[in-house]
Design an enzyme around this catalytic site. Structure first.
Site: not given
Ligand code: SAH
Length: 238
Positions: A34, A196
């Site tokens: 990001e 998403d």
């Molecule tokens: N496995 C991934 C983890 C991503 S967690 C990695 O390390 O590459 C998801 C991130 O995107 C978090 O920072 C959160 O703020 C955001 N996010 C995107 N969609 C989300 C959702 N549906 N619920 C909660 N957070 C979400």
């Protein structure tokens, strides 16, 4: 620790705000994917002389864009697991450490989020949230438009709390950043791009990973518009 009680953590308090144009902005961004487009856009460089405690994985990029000193701070990779340190714990810590070290005029928490189609959210939409709250503390407070918890998925209890309380987007950092910014009387805004659809029919992880790159491009454009807009203004003019 109480969450922002009325969901107005981002509100600028007149008595604590300097009457001069904003000059120092700190972006808090959870994931490297990001942050990278914005680091390039603002032509920031990674700082090796860390303002942070020795050994932490936190990463800081800084530079000048227009009249603004911009820092982007990310929690970096978890030392044990090697993944981005997403979630509220790291977000609070880096927000606290960044405010202490850099005394910014404004915090911008930029990142991705899940969106609720029932509230009109679509993939790639970017929300500038005015209200934020936690949804997984089991404390019956009004939930803001941006709802934060430490899980990417949504258990039935969270779903009831989030939907019944009108949230449009759901993330894992916003309310934590709001809490610390409010604690230290620093104005904060929240820019969240939808990767998403939480109430859609696709598995969240699959949809999140598939859209991450394209949606961070939308986040990057929106963040640039926000920064262009705040350039030359004082916090009360926002
Ligand atoms: N496995 C991934 C983890 C991503 S967690 C990695 O390390 O590459 C998801 C991130 O995107 C978090 O920072 C959160 O703020 C955001 N996010 C995107 N969609 C989300 C959702 N549906 N619920 C909660 N957070 C979400």
């Amino acid at each position: 620790m109480a969450p922002p009680q009325d969901g107005k953590a981002a509100e600028v308090k007149e008595e604590s705000v300097p009457q001069r144009p904003i000059s120092d902005v700190v972006f808090i961004i959870a994931m490297k994917k990001e942050a990278s487009p914005l680091v390039e856009k603002f032509q920031l460089t990674e700082e090796s002389n860390s303002l942070f405690p020795k050994g932490v994985p936190w990463v800081r990029y800084s530079g000048k864009y227009k009249d603004l000193n911009i820092n982007i701070v990310s929690p970096g990779k978890d030392i044990v697991l090697g993944v981005d340190s997403v979630g509220t714990v790291s977000a609070s810590l880096i927000t606290y450490a960044s405010i202490q070290a850099l005394q910014p005029d404004l915090i911008i928490n930029a990142g991705t989020a899940g969106g609720f189609k029932a509230k009109g959210a679509c993939i790639g939409d970017v929300y500038l949230a005015s209200d934020v709250a936690f949804h997984d503390r089991r404390i019956p407070i009004p939930i803001g438009k941006l709802s934060t918890g430490d899980s990417l998925d949504m258990c039935p209890h969270d779903e009831t709390a989030i939907i019944a309380n009108d949230a449009t987007v759901k993330d894992m950092e916003g309310a934590a950043v709001a809490y610390v910014a409010d604690l230290l009387r620093t104005p904060a805004i929240f820019l969240k791009a939808v990767t998403d659809i939480v109430d859609g029919d696709r598995p969240t992880t699959e949809e999140f990973l598939e859209n991450l790159a394209a949606v961070t491009a939308a986040l990057d454009q929106a963040a640039t518009r926000v920064v262009d807009f705040i350039n030359g203004k004082n916090p009360l003019e926002l």
